[in-house]
Enzyme design. Structure first.
Site, mmCIF file in Angstrom:
data_model
loop_
_atom_site.group_PDB
_atom_site.id
_atom_site.type_symbol
_atom_site.label_atom_id
_atom_site.label_comp_id
_atom_site.label_asym_id
_atom_site.label_seq_id
_atom_site.Cartn_x
_atom_site.Cartn_y
_atom_site.Cartn_z
ATOM 1 N N CYS A 91 16.062 67.532 71.853
ATOM 2 C CA CYS A 91 16.926 68.627 71.394
ATOM 3 C C CYS A 91 16.584 69.044 69.971
ATOM 4 C CB CYS A 91 18.387 68.220 71.499
ATOM 5 S SG CYS A 91 18.802 66.702 70.605
ATOM 6 N N ASN A 144 22.541 75.953 73.757
ATOM 7 C CA ASN A 144 22.298 74.547 74.075
ATOM 8 C C ASN A 144 20.935 74.388 74.755
ATOM 9 O OD1 ASN A 144 22.927 71.853 74.100
ATOM 10 N ND2 ASN A 144 24.332 71.962 75.830
ATOM 11 N N HIS A 186 23.347 65.151 69.001
ATOM 12 C CA HIS A 186 22.691 66.283 69.648
ATOM 13 C C HIS A 186 22.398 67.352 68.597
ATOM 14 C CE1 HIS A 186 21.481 68.662 73.047
ATOM 15 N NE2 HIS A 186 22.431 69.561 72.912
#
Length: 326
Positions: free
Chosen positions: A121, A284, A264
């Site tokens: 991520c 996302n 994240h």
């Protein structure tokens, strides 16, 4: 059950009494199991449920069927991010910005990626804002056609970070600048979402996009983020996304703590403060079938999800790409 009890106590046949006793025990056991399962279900729902405010429907349901493989949830581990202290007193920003803004409306945001079981991520988000910065420069010069998707796989394979295991935005961009690392296009270095040996020569700078400078701001205000997004471009943020796994739509307004370590990295590409609840538009990396086409709305409320703790923005330069600039 009442009739059986009556027959048991007032009947004369002992065989009938034994049969009724077994029957009562059996039905009691079934009823007890049902009650236990019902209580467990209620407990799970109460624990898992996260209410999201929505101005039209008041709240939205939470999707609890999304698999680990789809979201990479099992790989959300605390980020090894650099120490960051509050910078609110040290930063200035333009206080003139609209109530609603979204870089997607300008075509300056690349498609949503699904990181699957690769915890990249950090790479996806840094390259996402780099892609947007290239597009924004082209928009400003009137030569924009479409967003150039950069190679996340190059970052996974060639960065000093542990590719699909862990990384953080600041260390990633610092390393890119220290090594004059140039990111090629996705077409040139396709995505596999596996840690592999770097396929680019380390002593020759390929054509691609480089980080020219960056800014990390910590524990900032929503006003800073809105101004930065509008006047500069999308930003990468570290968040606690443990509860995002259950998000489907609406605005997250609570049950997303900021006290736990961030696990994240995502991108803020826009915002909306025109309604009753102001919120960030967050891109996302769990695929386009997550949330609202791959996006989540997070309320601007007391650093919800830790979204205002660690905000990274970049300036870039490119070599050899179409519409190159410096």
């Amino acid at each position: 059950m009442r009739k059986m009890a009556s027959k048991f106590f007032y009947g004369n046949n002992w065989k009938t009494k034994i049969f009724l006793l077994i029957k009562m025990v059996f039905y009691s056991a079934i009823l007890s199991i049902f009650i236990i399962l019902l209580l467990l279900l209620i407990k799970v729902i109460c624990y898992r449920r996260e209410w999201n405010w929505n101005e039209e429907t008041m709240f939205t349901n939470i999707n609890i069927t999304m698999s680990n493989e789809k979201t990479g949830r099992r790989f959300m581990v605390p980020l090894q991010r650099s120490t960051c202290f509050p910078t609110q007193a040290n930063i200035t920003y333009d206080e003139n910005y609209p109530d609603v803004f979204d870089w997607r409306s300008k075509g300056a945001v690349s498609p949503v990626i699904n990181q699957l079981q690769c915890n990249a991520c950090w790479a996806i988000s840094i390259l996402g804002i780099m892609e947007s910065m290239v597009a924004i420069d082209q928009l400003n010069r009137g030569v924009f056609h479409e967003v150039t998707t950069l190679s996340v796989q190059e970052m996974i394979d060639c960065s000093y970070r542990k590719g699909c295991i862990v990384g953080d935005p600041r260390s990633a961009v610092e390393d890119m600048m220290d090594r004059n690392m140039s990111i090629v296009s996705e077409e040139e270095y396709p995505l596999t979402l596996r840690q592999e040996a770097c396929r680019l020569p380390q002593n020759i700078r390929p054509k691609g996009v480089m980080v020219k400078s960056f800014q990390v701001a910590c524990y900032v205000t929503p006003e800073y983020i809105m101004s930065r997004v509008y006047h500069h471009g999308p930003v990468a943020v570290t968040v606690n996304a443990a509860q995002w796994i259950f998000y489907t739509d609406g605005i997250i307004t609570r049950n997303c703590p900021n006290e736990v370590p961030s696990n994240h990295v995502a991108q803020i590409v826009g915002y909306d403060k025109s309604g009753q609840i102001a919120y960030y538009i967050v891109k996302n990396s769990w695929g386009a079938d997550f949330g609202i086409g791959g996006y989540v709305k997070v309320a601007m409320r007391q650093n919800l999800c830790g979204i205002e703790e660690y905000v990274t923005s970049v300036d870039v330069r490119s070599y050899g790409l179409s519409n190159q600039f410096v």
